[in-house]
Design a protein around this motif. Structure first.
Motif, PDB file in Angstrom:
ATOM      1  N   GLU A  48       0.828  -1.435  -0.030  1.00 34.61           N
ATOM      2  CA  GLU A  48      -0.018   0.101  -0.044  1.00 34.61           C
ATOM      3  C   GLU A  48       0.917   1.263  -0.096  1.00 34.61           C
ATOM      4  O   GLU A  48       0.313   2.278  -0.269  1.00 34.61           O
ATOM      5  CB  GLU A  48      -1.079  -0.118   1.138  1.00 34.61           C
ATOM      6  N   ASP A  49       2.139   1.276   0.439  1.00 32.67           N
ATOM      7  CA  ASP A  49       3.003   2.387   0.347  1.00 32.67           C
ATOM      8  C   ASP A  49       3.709   2.456  -1.021  1.00 32.67           C
ATOM      9  O   ASP A  49       4.619   3.331  -1.217  1.00 32.67           O
ATOM     10  CB  ASP A  49       4.107   2.399   1.557  1.00 32.67           C
ATOM     11  N   GLY A  50       3.538   1.648  -1.773  1.00 25.47           N
ATOM     12  CA  GLY A  50       3.931   1.512  -3.218  1.00 25.47           C
ATOM     13  C   GLY A  50       5.199   0.856  -3.471  1.00 25.47           C
ATOM     14  O   GLY A  50       5.536   0.536  -4.694  1.00 25.47           O
ATOM     15  N   ARG A  51       5.837   0.266  -2.415  1.00 26.27           N
ATOM     16  CA  ARG A  51       6.937  -0.703  -2.648  1.00 26.27           C
ATOM     17  C   ARG A  51       6.381  -2.166  -3.128  1.00 26.27           C
ATOM     18  O   ARG A  51       5.332  -2.376  -2.950  1.00 26.27           O
ATOM     19  CB  ARG A  51       7.368  -0.763  -1.227  1.00 26.27           C
ATOM     20  N   ARG A  52       7.313  -2.785  -3.863  1.00 26.30           N
ATOM     21  CA  ARG A  52       6.958  -4.061  -4.171  1.00 26.30           C
ATOM     22  C   ARG A  52       7.646  -5.084  -3.599  1.00 26.30           C
ATOM     23  O   ARG A  52       8.794  -5.048  -3.174  1.00 26.30           O
ATOM     24  CB  ARG A  52       7.399  -4.103  -5.776  1.00 26.30           C
ATOM     25  N   ILE A  53       7.261  -6.390  -3.632  1.00 22.51           N
ATOM     26  CA  ILE A  53       7.752  -7.457  -2.662  1.00 22.51           C
ATOM     27  C   ILE A  53       7.301  -8.801  -3.514  1.00 22.51           C
ATOM     28  O   ILE A  53       6.359  -8.790  -4.072  1.00 22.51           O
ATOM     29  CB  ILE A  53       7.114  -7.522  -1.430  1.00 22.51           C
ATOM     30  N   GLY A  54       8.171  -9.750  -3.415  1.00 24.54           N
ATOM     31  CA  GLY A  54       7.982 -10.845  -4.050  1.00 24.54           C
ATOM     32  C   GLY A  54       8.095 -12.064  -3.213  1.00 24.54           C
ATOM     33  O   GLY A  54       8.867 -12.134  -2.071  1.00 24.54           O
ATOM     34  N   ALA A  55       7.782 -13.241  -3.572  1.00 26.26           N
ATOM     35  CA  ALA A  55       8.012 -14.707  -3.123  1.00 26.26           C
ATOM     36  C   ALA A  55       8.061 -15.600  -3.866  1.00 26.26           C
ATOM     37  O   ALA A  55       7.402 -15.546  -5.181  1.00 26.26           O
ATOM     38  CB  ALA A  55       7.066 -14.888  -1.886  1.00 26.26           C
ATOM     39  N   THR A  56       9.082 -16.599  -3.731  1.00 25.24           N
ATOM     40  CA  THR A  56       9.027 -17.777  -4.687  1.00 25.24           C
ATOM     41  C   THR A  56       8.804 -18.970  -3.893  1.00 25.24           C
ATOM     42  O   THR A  56       9.425 -19.352  -3.110  1.00 25.24           O
ATOM     43  CB  THR A  56      10.509 -17.636  -5.412  1.00 25.24           C
ATOM     44  N   GLU A 120      12.784  -6.026  11.231  1.00 28.88           N
ATOM     45  CA  GLU A 120      14.050  -5.278  11.382  1.00 28.88           C
ATOM     46  C   GLU A 120      14.285  -4.733  10.059  1.00 28.88           C
ATOM     47  O   GLU A 120      13.499  -3.914   9.399  1.00 28.88           O
ATOM     48  CB  GLU A 120      15.083  -6.210  11.968  1.00 28.88           C
ATOM     49  N   ASP A 121      15.128  -5.169   9.225  1.00 30.93           N
ATOM     50  CA  ASP A 121      15.457  -4.622   7.969  1.00 30.93           C
ATOM     51  C   ASP A 121      14.905  -5.526   6.793  1.00 30.93           C
ATOM     52  O   ASP A 121      15.090  -5.300   5.639  1.00 30.93           O
ATOM     53  CB  ASP A 121      17.150  -4.808   7.781  1.00 30.93           C
ATOM     54  N   ASN A 122      14.098  -6.737   6.904  1.00 29.97           N
ATOM     55  CA  ASN A 122      13.614  -7.365   6.106  1.00 29.97           C
ATOM     56  C   ASN A 122      12.072  -7.353   6.092  1.00 29.97           C
ATOM     57  O   ASN A 122      11.328  -6.805   6.770  1.00 29.97           O
ATOM     58  CB  ASN A 122      13.759  -8.980   6.511  1.00 29.97           C
ATOM     59  N   LEU A 123      11.589  -7.745   4.746  1.00 33.11           N
ATOM     60  CA  LEU A 123      10.347  -7.955   4.785  1.00 33.11           C
ATOM     61  C   LEU A 123       9.790  -9.225   4.274  1.00 33.11           C
ATOM     62  O   LEU A 123      10.576  -9.912   3.606  1.00 33.11           O
ATOM     63  CB  LEU A 123       9.649  -6.751   3.532  1.00 33.11           C
ATOM     64  N   ALA A 124       8.678  -9.757   4.620  1.00 30.35           N
ATOM     65  CA  ALA A 124       8.353 -11.148   4.430  1.00 30.35           C
ATOM     66  C   ALA A 124       6.775 -11.250   4.120  1.00 30.35           C
ATOM     67  O   ALA A 124       6.074 -10.531   4.835  1.00 30.35           O
ATOM     68  CB  ALA A 124       8.600 -12.026   5.692  1.00 30.35           C
ATOM     69  N   ILE A 125       6.320 -11.849   3.153  1.00 32.24           N
ATOM     70  CA  ILE A 125       4.898 -12.032   2.999  1.00 32.24           C
ATOM     71  C   ILE A 125       4.471 -13.219   3.922  1.00 32.24           C
ATOM     72  O   ILE A 125       5.150 -14.205   4.163  1.00 32.24           O
ATOM     73  CB  ILE A 125       4.877 -12.708   1.572  1.00 32.24           C
ATOM     74  N   TYR A 126       3.515 -13.055   4.505  1.00 35.37           N
ATOM     75  CA  TYR A 126       2.857 -13.789   5.596  1.00 35.37           C
ATOM     76  C   TYR A 126       2.310 -14.954   4.921  1.00 35.37           C
ATOM     77  O   TYR A 126       1.734 -15.060   4.004  1.00 35.37           O
ATOM     78  CB  TYR A 126       1.829 -13.148   6.252  1.00 35.37           C
TER      79      TYR A 126
END
Length: 134
Positions: A48-56, A120-126
Motif C-alpha cells: 500500500e506504500d508503493g513498494r514491491r515485494i515478491g516470494a518464490t 527489522e531490515d527485512n520484509l516477508a510475505i505472511y
C-alpha cells in the motif's frame, strides 16, 4: 490481525503470480534446491506504500499441473512444499492440494490481498505457520 513486535503488517495486492521452470529463471540451479525441484511459483505484490515485494515457492510439477505436498527427500524439500501448500490453502484456492492444478490456478492469486510482515531490515510475505523471507 497479527503483529510482530511493535510493527504492524502492511497490506499488499498480488499483481502477478506465475509458474515457471527453474531452468527458465536460472542458468544453473541454485545450491540447496533438490534435483526434483524443477518449478517455481513466483508471486509479485505491490504494498500500500508503493513498494514491491515478491516470494518464490519451489516444487516439482507433475504433467497434469498438480504437485505432491509430501515429497520424498530432505526436510528442506518437505518444508518448501508445505510452505507452498499452506500459502494456497490460506487464500482458499484449494483444500485438496493433490487435485489442485497449480499451473492453471496460479492466475487466481492475482488481485488477492497478502500481509507483509516488517521484521527489522527485512520484509516477508505472511504464510500461515511460517514466514517466507525474501
Amino acid at each position: 490481525m497479527f503483529e510482530v513486535g511493535a510493527m504492524k503488517p502492511i497490506s499488499a495486492v498480488i499483481e502477478e503470480a506465475e509458474v515457471k521452470k527453474i531452468s527458465d529463471i536460472f542458468n544453473k540451479k541454485p545450491p540447496g534446491l533438490a534435483f526434483n525441484e524443477t518449478d517455481a511459483l513466483i508471486v509479485r505484490a505491490k504494498m500500500e506504500d508503493g513498494r514491491r515485494i515478491g516470494a518464490t515457492f519451489y516444487f516439482c510439477m507433475k504433467p497434469d499441473g498438480t504437485f505432491e505436498e509430501e515429497p520424498m527427500g530432505r526436510d528442506a524439500v518437505k518444508f518448501r512444499r508445505h510452505r507452498l501448500a499452506s500459502f494456497l490453502r490460506y487464500f482458499n484456492l484449494t483444500e485438496d492440494i493433490a487435485e489442485f492444478n497449480i499451473k492453471d490456478g496460479a492466475k487466481e492469486l492475482n488481485g488477492k490481498i497478502v500481509q507483509v510482515i516488517p521484521d527489522e531490515d527485512n520484509l516477508a510475505i505472511y504464510v500461515p505457520g511460517m514466514i517466507a523471507y525474501v
